[in-house]
Design a protein around this motif. Structure first.
Motif, PDB file in Angstrom:
ATOM      1  N   TYR A 110       0.831  -1.196   0.000  1.00 34.79           N
ATOM      2  CA  TYR A 110       0.000   0.000   0.000  1.00 34.79           C
ATOM      3  C   TYR A 110       0.865   1.245   0.000  1.00 34.79           C
ATOM      4  CZ  TYR A 110      -3.563  -3.368   1.296  1.00 34.79           C
ATOM      5  OH  TYR A 110      -4.399  -4.448   1.303  1.00 34.79           O
ATOM      6  N   LEU A 111       0.453   2.239  -0.763  1.00 34.07           N
ATOM      7  CA  LEU A 111       1.143   3.520  -0.791  1.00 34.07           C
ATOM      8  C   LEU A 111       1.027   4.197   0.570  1.00 34.07           C
ATOM      9  CD1 LEU A 111       2.597   5.634  -2.595  1.00 34.07           C
ATOM     10  CD2 LEU A 111       0.352   6.614  -3.035  1.00 34.07           C
ATOM     11  N   VAL A 112      -0.165   4.163   1.137  1.00 27.59           N
ATOM     12  CA  VAL A 112      -0.426   4.705   2.479  1.00 27.59           C
ATOM     13  C   VAL A 112      -0.972   3.558   3.323  1.00 27.59           C
ATOM     14  CG1 VAL A 112      -1.679   6.442   3.816  1.00 27.59           C
ATOM     15  CG2 VAL A 112      -0.906   6.980   1.500  1.00 27.59           C
ATOM     16  N   PRO A 113      -0.095   2.860   4.049  1.00 34.02           N
ATOM     17  CA  PRO A 113      -0.526   1.673   4.799  1.00 34.02           C
ATOM     18  C   PRO A 113      -1.545   1.955   5.898  1.00 34.02           C
ATOM     19  CG  PRO A 113       1.876   1.802   4.690  1.00 34.02           C
ATOM     20  CD  PRO A 113       1.339   3.070   4.116  1.00 34.02           C
ATOM     21  N   GLU A 114      -1.646   3.195   6.347  1.00 35.24           N
ATOM     22  CA  GLU A 114      -2.626   3.523   7.385  1.00 35.24           C
ATOM     23  C   GLU A 114      -4.062   3.420   6.875  1.00 35.24           C
ATOM     24  OE1 GLU A 114       0.393   6.924   7.841  1.00 35.24           O
ATOM     25  OE2 GLU A 114       0.249   5.161   6.586  1.00 35.24           O
ATOM     26  N   HIS A 115      -4.242   3.494   5.565  1.00 34.90           N
ATOM     27  CA  HIS A 115      -5.578   3.441   4.959  1.00 34.90           C
ATOM     28  C   HIS A 115      -5.622   2.324   3.918  1.00 34.90           C
ATOM     29  CE1 HIS A 115      -7.073   7.100   6.857  1.00 34.90           C
ATOM     30  NE2 HIS A 115      -5.871   7.610   6.666  1.00 34.90           N
ATOM     31  N   LYS A 116      -5.612   1.092   4.393  1.00 38.46           N
ATOM     32  CA  LYS A 116      -5.588  -0.069   3.493  1.00 38.46           C
ATOM     33  C   LYS A 116      -6.892  -0.268   2.735  1.00 38.46           C
ATOM     34  CE  LYS A 116      -1.996  -2.557   5.899  1.00 38.46           C
ATOM     35  NZ  LYS A 116      -1.577  -3.772   6.571  1.00 38.46           N
ATOM     36  N   ASN A 125      -0.962  15.851   7.116  1.00 41.52           N
ATOM     37  CA  ASN A 125       0.037  16.010   8.174  1.00 41.52           C
ATOM     38  C   ASN A 125      -0.127  15.009   9.312  1.00 41.52           C
ATOM     39  OD1 ASN A 125       1.451  18.272   6.992  1.00 41.52           O
ATOM     40  ND2 ASN A 125      -0.437  19.397   7.371  1.00 41.52           N
ATOM     41  N   GLN A 126      -1.238  14.305   9.361  1.00 43.52           N
ATOM     42  CA  GLN A 126      -1.463  13.292  10.391  1.00 43.52           C
ATOM     43  C   GLN A 126      -1.000  11.902   9.958  1.00 43.52           C
ATOM     44  OE1 GLN A 126      -2.554  14.108  13.462  1.00 43.52           O
ATOM     45  NE2 GLN A 126      -2.537  16.222  12.749  1.00 43.52           N
ATOM     46  N   LEU A 127      -0.577  11.763   8.702  1.00 43.13           N
ATOM     47  CA  LEU A 127      -0.164  10.462   8.186  1.00 43.13           C
ATOM     48  C   LEU A 127       1.288  10.170   8.538  1.00 43.13           C
ATOM     49  CD1 LEU A 127      -1.679  10.581   4.585  1.00 43.13           C
ATOM     50  CD2 LEU A 127      -2.551   9.322   6.543  1.00 43.13           C
ATOM     51  N   LYS A 128       1.560   8.923   8.900  1.00 43.47           N
ATOM     52  CA  LYS A 128       2.942   8.502   9.148  1.00 43.47           C
ATOM     53  C   LYS A 128       3.710   8.375   7.845  1.00 43.47           C
ATOM     54  CE  LYS A 128       1.784   5.852  13.271  1.00 43.47           C
ATOM     55  NZ  LYS A 128       1.690   4.498  13.839  1.00 43.47           N
ATOM     56  N   SER A 129       3.032   7.976   6.787  1.00 44.74           N
ATOM     57  CA  SER A 129       3.681   7.742   5.498  1.00 44.74           C
ATOM     58  C   SER A 129       3.421   8.890   4.520  1.00 44.74           C
ATOM     59  CB  SER A 129       3.208   6.420   4.911  1.00 44.74           C
ATOM     60  OG  SER A 129       1.808   6.435   4.788  1.00 44.74           O
ATOM     61  N   LYS A 130       3.380  10.118   5.006  1.00 42.11           N
ATOM     62  CA  LYS A 130       3.105  11.257   4.135  1.00 42.11           C
ATOM     63  C   LYS A 130       4.217  11.488   3.114  1.00 42.11           C
ATOM     64  CE  LYS A 130       4.694  14.619   7.525  1.00 42.11           C
ATOM     65  NZ  LYS A 130       4.267  15.697   8.393  1.00 42.11           N
ATOM     66  N   ASP A 131       5.426  10.976   3.381  1.00 39.99           N
ATOM     67  CA  ASP A 131       6.519  11.111   2.412  1.00 39.99           C
ATOM     68  C   ASP A 131       6.233  10.349   1.125  1.00 39.99           C
ATOM     69  OD1 ASP A 131       7.843  12.697   4.222  1.00 39.99           O
ATOM     70  OD2 ASP A 131       9.146  11.081   4.945  1.00 39.99           O
TER      71      ASP A 131
END
Length: 161
Positions: free
Chosen positions: A105-111, A150-156
């Motif tokens: 996932y590109l953004v693992p927090e939102h699978k 800004n709340q995402l861990k994987s925002k990079d």
């Protein structure tokens, strides 16, 4: 021995922009077409996918640069499925390989999110809600909602340039 501590909070700005998560099961090109139609934008496929070599994942990406508003719109897939073959270790009459499918996932927090629409411009709340409502009008979209980048861990992972 003295310990030197660097505080870099002043040097890094928070990411400005709007991020909209989209849940739908249609193909990326079809969603880009429907977004173009409903939002009056012109998303086109990038020549190369978004490539992360550290986990062997590629994500499809569509972009449009609005020169009037000085805004960049990006539609990117959140899911990458790769297939690998694992040979069986036991001796058998037949040579069989087991197919393994790995999902990244590109953004693992939102699978659960299929696609992200990133708009590199700070909209006010009413403009963001208007865009969100137009996306929700698309029949093939199950749901869509805004996410604070800004709340995402994987925002990079959301830096595309």
């Amino acid at each position: 021995m003295a310990v030197h501590k660097l505080i870099l909070d002043d040097f890094f700005e928070e990411v400005e922009g709007t991020l909209i998560a989209i849940h739908c099961t249609i193909e990326d090109y079809r969603l880009a077409y429907l977004l173009n139609k409903h939002l009056s934008i012109n998303l086109t496929r990038r020549k190369s996918n978004l490539d992360f070599s550290f986990n062997n994942a590629t994500y499809s990406i569509f972009e449009w640069e609005d020169s009037k508003q000085l805004t960049t719109w990006s539609l990117v897939s959140n899911i990458c499925k790769t297939e690998t073959y694992k040979p069986d270790n036991f001796n058998s009459l037949f040579n069989t390989e087991e197919k393994l499918t790995k999902t990244t996932y590109l953004v693992p927090e939102h699978k659960a999110v299929n696609y992200f629409l990133k708009i590199d411009n700070e909209f006010n709340l009413s403009e963001e809600k208007l865009i969100l409502n137009k996306i929700l009008e698309i029949q093939q979209v199950a749901t869509a909602f805004s996410i604070d980048i800004n709340q995402l861990k994987s925002k990079d992972n959301l830096i595309f340039n």
